[in-house]
Design an enzyme around this catalytic site. Sequence first.
Site, PDB file in Angstrom:
ATOM      1  N   TYR A 107       0.815  -1.213   0.000  1.00  0.00           N
ATOM      2  CA  TYR A 107       0.000   0.000   0.000  1.00  0.00           C
ATOM      3  C   TYR A 107       0.851   1.267   0.000  1.00  0.00           C
ATOM      4  O   TYR A 107       0.329   2.361  -0.090  1.00  0.00           O
ATOM      5  CB  TYR A 107      -0.972  -0.016   1.182  1.00  0.00           C
ATOM      6  CG  TYR A 107      -2.044   1.043   1.047  1.00  0.00           C
ATOM      7  CD1 TYR A 107      -2.802   1.125  -0.111  1.00  0.00           C
ATOM      8  CD2 TYR A 107      -2.265   1.955   2.047  1.00  0.00           C
ATOM      9  CE1 TYR A 107      -3.771   2.103  -0.257  1.00  0.00           C
ATOM     10  CE2 TYR A 107      -3.243   2.932   1.918  1.00  0.00           C
ATOM     11  CZ  TYR A 107      -3.990   3.008   0.767  1.00  0.00           C
ATOM     12  OH  TYR A 107      -4.934   3.970   0.624  1.00  0.00           O
ATOM     13  N   TRP A 109       2.913   3.078   2.171  1.00  0.00           N
ATOM     14  CA  TRP A 109       3.276   4.015   3.233  1.00  0.00           C
ATOM     15  C   TRP A 109       4.458   3.523   4.077  1.00  0.00           C
ATOM     16  O   TRP A 109       4.713   4.036   5.150  1.00  0.00           O
ATOM     17  CB  TRP A 109       2.073   4.264   4.144  1.00  0.00           C
ATOM     18  CG  TRP A 109       1.104   5.270   3.624  1.00  0.00           C
ATOM     19  CD1 TRP A 109      -0.059   5.005   2.973  1.00  0.00           C
ATOM     20  CD2 TRP A 109       1.189   6.695   3.698  1.00  0.00           C
ATOM     21  NE1 TRP A 109      -0.708   6.176   2.649  1.00  0.00           N
ATOM     22  CE2 TRP A 109       0.040   7.233   3.085  1.00  0.00           C
ATOM     23  CE3 TRP A 109       2.121   7.573   4.236  1.00  0.00           C
ATOM     24  CZ2 TRP A 109      -0.201   8.599   2.984  1.00  0.00           C
ATOM     25  CZ3 TRP A 109       1.883   8.936   4.141  1.00  0.00           C
ATOM     26  CH2 TRP A 109       0.733   9.442   3.515  1.00  0.00           C
TER      27      TRP A 109
END
Length: 757
Positions: A107, A109
């Site tokens: 994802y 991050w």
Amino acid sequence: MTFTSLHWGAYRPQVVDGKLVSMTPAEWDKDPSPIGASIPEAITSPTRILRPAVRRSYLAEPGSHPELRGKEPFVEVSWDVALDLVARELKRVKAEYGNQAIYGGSYGWGSAGRFHHAQSQLHRFLNGFGGYVASTDSYSLGAGRVLMPHIVGNMDWLLAAHTSWKNLAQHCELFVAFGGLPAKNAQTSPGGASDHLLSDALDAMSEAGVQFVNVSPLRDDLSGPTLNQWLPVRPGSDTALMLALAYVLVTEGLHNEAFIQRYTVGYERFRDYLLGAVDGQPKNPAWAEALTDIPAQQITDLARRMGRQRTMINIAYSLQRSVHGEQPFWMTVTLAALLGQIGLPGGGFGLGYGCMNNTGSGRKSFSGPRFAQGANPVKAFIPVARVTDMLLNPGATFDYNGKRQQYPDIRLVYWAGGNIFHHHQDLNRLLEAWKKPQTLIVHEQYWTAQAKYSDIVLPATTALERNDIGSSASDRFMLAMQQAITPVGQARDDYAIFAGVASRLGFADSFTEGRDAGQWLRFIYDESRGRAEEHGIELPDYDAFWRDGLFEVVYPETDTVLLKAFRDDPVAHPLPTPSGRIEIFSERIASFDYADCPGHPVWLDKPVPGLPLHLLSNQPKTRLHSQYDHGSYSRASKVQQREPLTINVDDARERGIVDGDVVKVFNERGAFLAGVIVSADIRPGVVQIATGAWFDPVTPGEPNSLDKHGNPNMITADVGASRLSQGCSAQTATVEVEKWDQPLPDITAFDPPPMTL
């Protein structure tokens, strides 16, 4: 001069005898994030993954007993054993099912560094292996990212071009903030937030006399300005409020007809709907009052203020994380178009001021170095929030952005960066889906639920344990992130892990191109210098940058005003839409024939509330998403070790709940425990809890187990915002709350799983 760039700030690590003892915020940052204080204790805590580990029955028989994920012990193994196993499984799945059976689940991050960016590393590796099923869009902004190119332009371009805070202080008179301007959200940017802007910006605007309107169920979503009106709107009803504001503008002749005719298309179709010619219901303030709980006279007064003042209309990301989430974004643009101030200093619209630190910085949009990911031969993909649907329904079809797609049959999930048990909805449903793949591989730094529910866990370094370059689009500084400490335990950086697997699979040469991590840093920096020149930025040579530790990106010579060039000459500078203009009515979207997202902004009834309290699960103050929930700052915010839940004083009194109690929050999807904060600064009928409390079920691995720590995704709905975007709809959830009168279960979220030989 050693810096570490984190998503929430720039810090100088303080190291004594090889141990990290503190993180000192950069001296220029007037409003540093306290999240950094969590890192020294957390980085060597028992939660840290020290060695490669494999789920016990999986090690004995790869692919076996997926139902035991999260339930059984792990076995620590050597790196050679772990990498051999990863390579063997990738090779097997590719041979038996093809690359379309591999899902690359990062994802993104994981790191503010541009080389050790987990998503880029994973994607480059899987592309080199022959491809993978990818995800598109984001949980944060799924509906907005799909909608905006149809009606104005690409979200990344728009966010980088937002009117600057400096310009707003000079020219704005009225700032209407749908969803507020929460300072906690503005702590972060994807590539690092080297200098925090929001607090100073709001002070400057307040001193200049700018009036603010906070349209939110939460008073604290906008704090600081002196002239600050709170409109405690009912959650999910913002589109109705905007329609009523538009109704007043049009019926009282306060709209800008000349702007509409020159710069937009489709107004007449929308006007007929607005005035009730289509469905017999004028979208007037009296109609909106029943939906929003905002008095009709207040709506009328606000519309008149907006019509006579230089007005900026801003909408937070959170409003599109709901069923029909496209509609409030579309209405924000439409309402601003009616005012006719788009492209003027201090006016127009914003799509996320306060949601990221760099939005509105006014700096050049150069994003810094990039690590090339290569091309993906596999064309199958999913909208990121539909991962459970994909795992549960291989072969099923779904609509997305005007096309009919098919879910692939996933046999192996490879994840690096992110924690699906934080950002995905309806965790009980996810637990069932998580049993479907034969193999789950994860790179992780800490024993999150993502790691505990995997088969092969590979320990990754943190940003302080490697060299990198921190850089975020429109941010103030590019930072040389110089390694501060040696890796904890046997942790390796993602690049080294992937290079090791690629070597076993026979494509190490194409993956590494003969470079180690240090050589890659120099390469991607030098490669970025040409792109920097396109933005009028002259980067120093790499050695000078690394020696100095930072490079400041200067302001443009002219101030930034969103869509100014388009307003000045819409023929020479058309928008990248089918018409080249702002599309109040979109023929393209209308042609998709989606009842849940027609051709112009509309009010669509929400699902009938099943329970009396609307749950808002917004971004946390004490961590980024779920990162460093085990850190001291986040843990200090807990109430009886549970995530805090804010409830209105009247709702609390009705249920016999007082400040500091622990409550059970539940609906038909599940339940969790939370600690209570009773407040008058949240509207009645609404409760609020931050996302990111680490998943901590009473009975790990079992469906419908009570989460004892406060993860709201136990009860949020896993449905798409619409057939257009299939975005996350976490904010559309109702619950009941009752006082917990049983012994409190111990928190085990931060404990490592049991290990066995």
